[in-house]
Design an enzyme around this catalytic site. Sequence first.
Site, short mmCIF file in Angstrom:
data_model
loop_
_atom_site.label_atom_id
_atom_site.label_comp_id
_atom_site.label_asym_id
_atom_site.label_seq_id
_atom_site.Cartn_x
_atom_site.Cartn_y
_atom_site.Cartn_z
N LYS A 104 97.58 42.18 70.09
CA LYS A 104 98.64 42.96 70.74
C LYS A 104 99.43 43.72 69.68
O LYS A 104 99.84 43.11 68.69
CB LYS A 104 99.57 42.02 71.51
N SER A 134 103.51 48.28 76.78
CA SER A 134 104.35 49.22 77.53
C SER A 134 104.38 50.61 76.92
O SER A 134 104.33 51.62 77.65
CB SER A 134 105.77 48.66 77.62
N LYS A 167 99.67 39.41 66.76
CA LYS A 167 100.71 40.19 67.45
C LYS A 167 101.57 40.88 66.39
O LYS A 167 102.19 40.22 65.56
CB LYS A 167 101.57 39.29 68.33
N ARG A 179 111.95 41.62 64.76
CA ARG A 179 111.18 40.39 64.75
C ARG A 179 110.16 40.38 63.61
O ARG A 179 109.12 39.72 63.69
CB ARG A 179 110.48 40.21 66.10
#
Length: 323
Positions: free
Chosen positions: A248, A274, A196, A217
């Site tokens: 992802k 998204s 990710k 992050r």
Amino acid sequence: MHPTVRPRRLRTTPAMRRLTAETRLHPAELILPVFVREGIHEPQPIASMPGVVQHTIDSLKAAVNDAAEAGIGGVMLFGVPEVRDAVGSGATAPDGILNVATRAVAAEVGDALVVQTDLCLDEFTDHGHCGVVDARGRVDNDATLERYRDMALAQAEAGSQILGLSGMMDGQVAAVRDALDDQGFTDTAVLAYAAKYASSFYGPFREAVDSQLSGDRRSYQQDPANRREGLREARLDLEEGADILMVKPAMSYLDVVGDVAAFSDIPVWAYQVSGEYSMVEAAAANGWIDRDRAVLETLTSIRRAGADAVLTYWAVEVAGWLK
């Protein structure tokens, strides 16, 4: 001189192209991410994701019934609470929105769809990070694992069949698997968000879950520059007992999807996030691209790269086209 090798022979008609297609889409390979929000009385549109809403419990039930009727593979639930705190207490509370929604969905369509839940603290913390923050403002990996263990049990008890570990904490798969097995949830599967990346394409999702994040992050999600590191993460999660590996985002990381699929002997999924969704919708709204063709092309590219299934906000719509 005329060519004797003519690849165009296999492209001559729609029937011929269909017969010789190397990659196909099927509704069962599509998973619908859905958002459910506490304290609202009707679905709330998400401005940056046209066509996607934050659901009430009642509208969520209707949506998952539509998904079951469409024949997709499953749904991934994300909860948006009214109240947040430093440790994300709502994530483990029996009456927390995600656990309430999971019980409702499992009762509604648990025999027709695979009910999946996002196992991460970011929606539930007042600082928006995916874990517990220490006195120096850093995400404490090992303290976070304890919260993930509690979340896993809460979600399994609520009826989740697959737990989506999206926090990117070191050792999270082993910690969750141990907690589940210790309490008898040996049939609950673990979906490891193995690779990710700290991506710019998550922007609309932040609106969807009303993220409280300030900063970034990057200390726990992967650097977009690193391909081999994605493989290392995937191998570690496989060794720790993951049942499914996730990459992802999807489209900007098709090389990583292919890498993981090449070595994995368990299913490999990808999340069409998204920002990928919103870019196509925005370009189509401006008349710059053919929306339906672009949607199918993006999903086909993800499957062609090696993903066995795809999380996509178009899951139900595309399933209808495929039928």
